[in-house]
Design a protein around this motif. Structure first.
Motif, mmCIF file in Angstrom:
data_model
loop_
_atom_site.group_PDB
_atom_site.id
_atom_site.type_symbol
_atom_site.label_atom_id
_atom_site.label_comp_id
_atom_site.label_asym_id
_atom_site.label_seq_id
_atom_site.Cartn_x
_atom_site.Cartn_y
_atom_site.Cartn_z
ATOM 1 N N SER A 3 -3.512 12.490 -7.050
ATOM 2 C CA SER A 3 -2.616 12.622 -5.906
ATOM 3 C C SER A 3 -1.483 11.610 -6.033
ATOM 4 O O SER A 3 -1.606 10.572 -6.670
ATOM 5 C CB SER A 3 -3.384 12.401 -4.607
ATOM 6 N N PRO A 6 1.029 7.080 -1.901
ATOM 7 C CA PRO A 6 1.461 7.297 -0.521
ATOM 8 C C PRO A 6 2.776 6.597 -0.163
ATOM 9 O O PRO A 6 3.410 6.945 0.823
ATOM 10 C CB PRO A 6 0.311 6.736 0.309
ATOM 11 N N ALA A 22 6.659 6.078 3.543
ATOM 12 C CA ALA A 22 5.192 6.107 3.460
ATOM 13 C C ALA A 22 4.706 7.413 4.060
ATOM 14 O O ALA A 22 4.965 7.699 5.235
ATOM 15 C CB ALA A 22 4.587 4.919 4.204
ATOM 16 N N ARG A 23 4.062 8.207 3.232
ATOM 17 C CA ARG A 23 3.526 9.507 3.651
ATOM 18 C C ARG A 23 4.560 10.335 4.415
ATOM 19 O O ARG A 23 4.286 10.920 5.450
ATOM 20 C CB ARG A 23 2.267 9.334 4.470
ATOM 21 N N TRP A 57 -0.666 3.183 -5.242
ATOM 22 C CA TRP A 57 -0.117 2.986 -3.889
ATOM 23 C C TRP A 57 1.391 3.175 -3.815
ATOM 24 O O TRP A 57 1.898 3.696 -2.826
ATOM 25 C CB TRP A 57 -0.458 1.582 -3.386
#
Length: 71
Positions: A3, A6, A22-23, A57
């Protein structure tokens, strides 16, 4: 396929600074690592300093990581 990270630090803008997302939510325009760390802390990530160079991250797009000067 793993994935996506984020947190995305976008390429430096023409006027300097990098948008931090972020996201999918814009956290702000960073002009230094300290700005990115503060945005992430405000978003609830107390260990933000350790995350900047962790590709699980943070994804740094365009330009060099930790480089904020105008493109």
């Amino acid at each position: 396929m793993a994935s996506a990270a984020p947190i995305v630090v976008h390429p430096p803008s023409r006027t300097g600074g990098r948008r931090v997302v972020a996201r999918g939510h814009i956290l702000g325009l960073a002009h230094s690592d300290a700005d990115v760390i503060e945005f992430l802390r405000r978003a609830g990530l107390d260990d933000a300093e350790q995350l900047l160079d962790d590709p699980a991250w943070v994804t740094w797009r365009g330009g060099r990581a930790h480089h904020y000067e105008a493109a």
